[in-house]
Design a protein around this motif. Sequence first.
Motif, short mmCIF file in Angstrom:
data_model
loop_
_atom_site.label_atom_id
_atom_site.label_comp_id
_atom_site.label_asym_id
_atom_site.label_seq_id
_atom_site.Cartn_x
_atom_site.Cartn_y
_atom_site.Cartn_z
N LYS A 97 84.69 -73.39 -61.08
CA LYS A 97 84.43 -73.11 -59.62
C LYS A 97 83.06 -72.26 -59.50
O LYS A 97 82.36 -72.27 -58.56
N GLU A 120 97.14 -74.84 -55.91
CA GLU A 120 95.79 -73.97 -56.29
C GLU A 120 95.73 -73.83 -57.74
O GLU A 120 96.60 -73.91 -58.67
N LYS A 121 94.24 -73.72 -58.11
CA LYS A 121 94.04 -73.54 -59.60
C LYS A 121 93.39 -72.22 -59.76
O LYS A 121 92.83 -71.72 -58.97
N ASP A 134 99.50 -71.90 -59.03
CA ASP A 134 99.89 -71.84 -57.63
C ASP A 134 101.43 -71.20 -57.71
O ASP A 134 102.20 -71.49 -58.05
N TRP A 164 89.19 -72.03 -65.15
CA TRP A 164 88.91 -72.52 -63.76
C TRP A 164 87.83 -71.55 -62.89
O TRP A 164 87.24 -72.01 -61.99
N THR A 191 99.80 -82.11 -59.81
CA THR A 191 99.29 -81.07 -59.04
C THR A 191 98.04 -81.39 -58.44
O THR A 191 97.86 -80.93 -57.33
N GLY A 216 97.56 -80.95 -54.09
CA GLY A 216 96.62 -79.83 -53.94
C GLY A 216 97.08 -78.35 -54.25
O GLY A 216 97.01 -77.38 -53.58
#
Length: 255
Positions: free
Chosen positions: A166, A43-44, A47, A162, A37, A41
């Motif tokens: 982030k 998405e976290k 996805d 996440w 993954t 790329g």
Amino acid sequence: MANSKFEYVKLFEQDDALLQQCWIVVRLDGKGFTKFTEVHGFEKPHDERGLGLMNAAAVAVMKEFPDIRVAFGESDEYSFVFHKDAVLYGRRASKIISLITSCFSVNYVRMWSSFFPDTPLEKNPLFDGRVVLYPNLESLRDYLSWRQADTHINCQYNTCYWMLIKEGKSREEVQKMLRGTLTADKNEIMFQRGVNYNTLPAMFRKGSVVVWAELVVEQHRESGKVVQKSVKKPQVFHEDIIRDTFWKKYPHVFQ
């Protein structure tokens, strides 16, 4: 074909026929999907494209093997359930596992560009498969409930994880912050950041269940007349399968 002196080697093959009158579950798991993954790329923490591809591959498997009664998927895993009376391939475990795994894998690759049109497939997606037998409907239902409960747990944890990553925190910091937290603690972490867990897409929270459902489709005849016909196709739902409500809507699954 005439017998040959070499045929004795067949004696080394093991009989791996599965026990009769047991529900057959084939569970597939992605191998090394954390790296897979990252390379592509995803998405976290979730996805939608990746989950949609998993669901599409599962639907393709059910079309190829209509003996499958129900399937359940989350993240990079999918479980396929065969009826306890299924007799396909003499109930040989190696045959069933290898065919379901290869069918899912090849459809995952075949449909990749439909879900990731701008991302070339750079790494081979690999799935391992195992078969587990459940002696009665109660234990089978508990298995499916376990997988959906696991979906909830993973969704909560990964959403919090996440969010914090982030924000700039390190993986070690986040793991330490979440260690030992309960459901209410994770809900509070999300709420403080403007997210209500219950409003996240149902596919993330509940996973995907695939059953054969009756649909009404329109057919156009040469005369120009449009007629309606009832057909059964695998349909994907994102509903609670722990309670009885869903199964009461589709009683044929376990009959």
